[in-house]
Design a protein around this motif. Structure first.
Motif, PDB file in Angstrom:
ATOM      1  N   TYR A   1       0.792  -1.133   0.067  1.00 21.09           N
ATOM      2  CA  TYR A   1      -0.112   0.030   0.026  1.00 21.09           C
ATOM      3  C   TYR A   1       0.888   1.195  -0.001  1.00 21.09           C
ATOM      4  N   PRO A   2       0.779   2.108  -1.064  1.00 21.17           N
ATOM      5  CA  PRO A   2       1.692   3.428  -1.166  1.00 21.17           C
ATOM      6  C   PRO A   2       0.984   4.414  -0.082  1.00 21.17           C
ATOM      7  N   VAL A   3       1.724   5.055   0.471  1.00 20.32           N
ATOM      8  CA  VAL A   3       1.223   6.360   1.467  1.00 20.32           C
ATOM      9  C   VAL A   3       2.079   7.665   1.261  1.00 20.32           C
ATOM     10  N   PHE A   4       1.370   8.589   1.290  1.00 17.76           N
ATOM     11  CA  PHE A   4       1.943   9.827   1.256  1.00 17.76           C
ATOM     12  C   PHE A   4       2.105  10.732   2.533  1.00 17.76           C
ATOM     13  N   ILE A   5       3.261  10.917   3.162  1.00 21.42           N
ATOM     14  CA  ILE A   5       3.422  11.616   4.264  1.00 21.42           C
ATOM     15  C   ILE A   5       4.262  12.886   3.999  1.00 21.42           C
TER      16      ILE A   5
ATOM     17  N   ALA B   1      17.353   5.044   9.185  1.00 18.95           N
ATOM     18  CA  ALA B   1      16.094   5.453   9.855  1.00 18.95           C
ATOM     19  C   ALA B   1      15.052   4.035  10.249  1.00 18.95           C
ATOM     20  N   GLY B   2      15.598   3.032   9.430  1.00 12.17           N
ATOM     21  CA  GLY B   2      14.890   1.856   9.574  1.00 12.17           C
ATOM     22  C   GLY B   2      14.071   1.102   8.523  1.00 12.17           C
ATOM     23  N   ALA B   3      14.291   1.553   7.505  1.00 14.71           N
ATOM     24  CA  ALA B   3      13.548   1.117   6.176  1.00 14.71           C
ATOM     25  C   ALA B   3      13.823  -0.318   5.980  1.00 14.71           C
ATOM     26  N   ASP B   4      13.156  -1.271   5.633  1.00 17.09           N
ATOM     27  CA  ASP B   4      13.291  -2.812   5.377  1.00 17.09           C
ATOM     28  C   ASP B   4      13.597  -2.908   3.796  1.00 17.09           C
ATOM     29  N   ILE B   5      13.198  -2.163   2.966  1.00 19.35           N
ATOM     30  CA  ILE B   5      13.458  -2.285   1.518  1.00 19.35           C
ATOM     31  C   ILE B   5      13.640  -0.929   1.024  1.00 19.35           C
ATOM     32  N   ILE B   6      14.720  -0.931   0.145  1.00 23.26           N
ATOM     33  CA  ILE B   6      15.099   0.226  -0.614  1.00 23.26           C
ATOM     34  C   ILE B   6      14.649   0.139  -2.075  1.00 23.26           C
TER      35      ILE B   6
ATOM     36  N   LEU C   1       6.612  -4.009   7.177  1.00 30.53           N
ATOM     37  CA  LEU C   1       7.508  -3.974   6.078  1.00 30.53           C
ATOM     38  C   LEU C   1       7.604  -2.451   5.444  1.00 30.53           C
ATOM     39  N   VAL C   2       8.498  -1.677   5.857  1.00 27.12           N
ATOM     40  CA  VAL C   2       8.660  -0.254   5.203  1.00 27.12           C
ATOM     41  C   VAL C   2       9.429  -0.078   3.957  1.00 27.12           C
ATOM     42  N   ILE C   3       8.844   0.182   2.970  1.00 23.30           N
ATOM     43  CA  ILE C   3       9.747   0.371   1.715  1.00 23.30           C
ATOM     44  C   ILE C   3      10.037   1.889   1.410  1.00 23.30           C
ATOM     45  N   ALA C   4      11.415   2.180   1.360  1.00 24.29           N
ATOM     46  CA  ALA C   4      11.353   3.472   0.890  1.00 24.29           C
ATOM     47  C   ALA C   4      11.765   3.776  -0.400  1.00 24.29           C
ATOM     48  N   ASP C   5      10.969   4.576  -1.109  1.00 27.36           N
ATOM     49  CA  ASP C   5      10.993   5.087  -2.469  1.00 27.36           C
ATOM     50  C   ASP C   5      12.234   6.010  -2.658  1.00 27.36           C
ATOM     51  N   ILE C   6      13.312   5.786  -3.190  1.00 27.70           N
ATOM     52  CA  ILE C   6      14.277   6.615  -3.522  1.00 27.70           C
ATOM     53  C   ILE C   6      14.619   7.181  -4.658  1.00 27.70           C
TER      54      ILE C   6
ATOM     55  N   SER D   1      -5.683  -4.595   8.457  1.00 27.30           N
ATOM     56  CA  SER D   1      -6.173  -5.220   7.163  1.00 27.30           C
ATOM     57  C   SER D   1      -5.411  -6.658   6.931  1.00 27.30           C
ATOM     58  N   GLY D   2      -4.370  -6.591   7.375  1.00 27.30           N
ATOM     59  CA  GLY D   2      -3.390  -7.767   6.973  1.00 27.30           C
ATOM     60  C   GLY D   2      -2.473  -7.622   6.129  1.00 27.30           C
ATOM     61  N   ILE D   3      -2.324  -6.435   5.302  1.00 30.29           N
ATOM     62  CA  ILE D   3      -1.314  -5.993   4.586  1.00 30.29           C
ATOM     63  C   ILE D   3       0.092  -6.033   5.362  1.00 30.29           C
ATOM     64  N   GLN D   4       1.138  -6.447   4.930  1.00 29.56           N
ATOM     65  CA  GLN D   4       2.352  -6.641   5.441  1.00 29.56           C
ATOM     66  C   GLN D   4       3.435  -5.685   5.094  1.00 29.56           C
ATOM     67  N   ALA D   5       3.143  -4.643   4.053  1.00 29.02           N
ATOM     68  CA  ALA D   5       4.059  -3.773   3.404  1.00 29.02           C
ATOM     69  C   ALA D   5       3.528  -2.615   3.044  1.00 29.02           C
ATOM     70  N   ILE D   6       4.118  -1.429   3.248  1.00 27.04           N
ATOM     71  CA  ILE D   6       3.765  -0.105   2.678  1.00 27.04           C
ATOM     72  C   ILE D   6       4.934   0.589   1.943  1.00 27.04           C
ATOM     73  N   LEU D   7       4.634   1.219   1.011  1.00 30.41           N
ATOM     74  CA  LEU D   7       5.694   2.157   0.097  1.00 30.41           C
ATOM     75  C   LEU D   7       5.491   3.628   0.608  1.00 30.41           C
ATOM     76  N   ILE D   8       6.456   4.300   1.184  1.00 33.81           N
ATOM     77  CA  ILE D   8       6.573   5.545   1.733  1.00 33.81           C
ATOM     78  C   ILE D   8       6.884   6.768   0.499  1.00 33.81           C
TER      79      ILE D   8
END
Length: 323
Positions: free
Chosen positions: A29-33, A153-158, A110-115, A67-74
Motif C-alpha cells: 500500500y503506497p502512502v504519502f507523508i 532510519a529503519g527502512a526494510d526495503i530500498i 515492512l517499510v519500503i522507501a522510495d528512492i 487489514s493484514g497487509i504486510q508492507a507499505i511504500l512511503i
C-alpha cells in the motif's frame, strides 16, 4: 466432446481448480507523508487517498495493520525543495522521520522507501540539472546517500525509482559499506514514461517544472529494452525487479517473469486507480469486480508483489471471500 464446463459448475469446484490466487500478502500500500501538523488532505484526483502529516497518520496505520497487509511504500512531501533535493537525504527529512515513527509503532510492518529526488527538487526532475539536462553520474551519489539515510532510519526495503543508469550498483555499494548487507533492493527496473502517473504528481507534488522525463524513463513502445533494464539491475544487485505501470504493460510483466528467476513486482499506478474510481463513481462499473479482476490479471501475468492504492479495499474483499 470435452466438457470444460465441468470445472465451473459451482464456486467450490471453481475454487478447487483455480490457477491463480490473490493474497493479502501480495499487496503493498503506497502512502504519502508530508511535513506539518494536523494534515489529512484529500487528493482530488485519487478518491480515498490522502496526504498525511505524521501526527495524523496513526488512524491510517491502524487500518493498515488491521487489514493484514504486510508492507507499505512511503513517499515524502518536504516543506523545502532546492536544486539538489537536500531534504531527500537529510536524517531529519520527512521520510526518515516517518520511517522511524512507523517502525516504532509497527515494527513488524515492512517499510519500503522510495528512492528518487523528484519530490525534493525545486525543478521536479529525478536528478541534478545542468543546462537543462538531467545529469546521470552526478546524481548517483545523492541517491546512494538517500538510500543509506532511509536504511539508518529503519527502512526494510530500498526502492530506487529514478531510472538513472548505474543507480542500483551505487546504492548496493553504499548500503554494504554502511553495514546494511541484508537490506533488500527492489528496483523500478522497467519504469515507463507514462501518462498514467498524472494523479501521483498531484499527490506527491512532483511534476517537472520543465520538459518531461522521457530521456530517462522508458519509451512505452519497447519490450526488449525493458528486459535489458531488468538484466542490468539484477547484475548490479537488485533483489526484486519492478514493472511500472502494470495494466498497460502486462506483456512486460509476463516476459520478465518467464525470463528471470527474481521476484517480480508490478505497480498498479495512480492513473489506473483513478480511472476505476471515476467509472465506479458514475455507476458504469462494479468497482469490486473490476479491481479484483485487474489485480488477478497482474498476478496471473507473473507479478509476485503488487503495489496498489486499492490495497486496503482489496484486503477487505479478500477477507470477506474467505469467510
Amino acid at each position: 466432446m470435452e466438457r470444460m464446463r465441468r470445472l465451473r459448475v459451482n464456486e467450490a469446484m471453481r475454487s478447487l481448480v483455480r490457477e491463480t490466487d490473490l493474497r493479502k500478502t501480495d499487496l503493498v500500500y503506497p502512502v504519502f507523508i508530508m511535513e506539518g501538523e494536523n494534515i489529512k488532505n484529500p487528493i482530488d484526483s485519487m478518491p480515498g487517498i490522502y496526504q498525511y502529516s505524521i501526527d495524523c497518520f496513526e488512524e491510517e496505520l491502524d487500518k493498515i495493520l488491521e487489514s493484514g497487509i504486510q508492507a507499505i511504500l512511503i513517499f515524502g512531501i518536504p516543506s523545502h525543495k532546492d536544486e539538489v533535493g537536500s531534504q531527500a537525504y537529510d536524517e531529519n527529512g520527512i521520510v526518515q522521520k516517518a520511517i522511524r515513527y512507523i517502525k516504532k509503532r509497527a515494527p513488524g510492518l515492512l517499510v519500503i522507501a522510495d528512492i528518487c529526488l523528484c519530490e525534493y527538487t525545486s525543478h521536479g526532475h529525478c536528478g541534478l540539472i545542468k543546462n537543462g539536462e538531467v545529469l546521470n553520474d552526478e546524481t548517483l551519489p545523492l541517491l546512494a546517500k538517500m538510500a543509506v539515510s532511509a536504511a539508518k532510519a529503519g527502512a526494510d526495503i530500498i526502492a530506487p525509482s529514478d531510472m538513472m543508469d548505474g543507480r542500483v550498483k551505487a546504492i548496493r555499494e553504499a548500503l554494504d559499506q554502511s553495514g546494511f548487507y541484508n537490506l533488500m533492493i527492489m528496483a523500478y527496473s522497467a519504469k515507463y514514461a507514462s501518462g498514467y502517473y498524472s494523479p501521483f504528481r498531484d499527490a506527491a507534488h512532483s511534476a517537472p517544472s520543465f520538459g518531461d522525463r522521457k530521456t530517462y524513463q522508458m519509451d512505452s513502445s519497447n519490450l526488449k529494452e525493458a528486459m535489458r533494464e531488468c538484466q542490468s539491475d539484477i547484475e548490479e544487485g537488485a533483489d526484486v525487479i519492478m514493472i511500472k505501470p502494470a495494466l498497460a504493460y502486462l506483456d512486460v510483466i509476463k516476459e520478465a517473469a518467464n525470463r528471470f528467476d527474481h521476484p517480480i513486482a508490478a505497480y498498479n499506478v495512480s492513473g489506473e486507480y483513478s480511472m476505476v474510481k471515476a467509472a465506479a463513481a458514475n455507476g458504469w462499473i462494479d468497482e469490486r469486480k473490476i479491481v479484483m479482476e485487474n489485480l488477478i490479471g497482474i498476478k496471473r501475468a507473473g507479478a509476485k508483489i503488487i503495489i496498489t492504492y486499492h490495497a486496503l479495499d482489496a484486503a477487505r474483499w479478500l477477507e470477506e471471500e474467505s469467510c
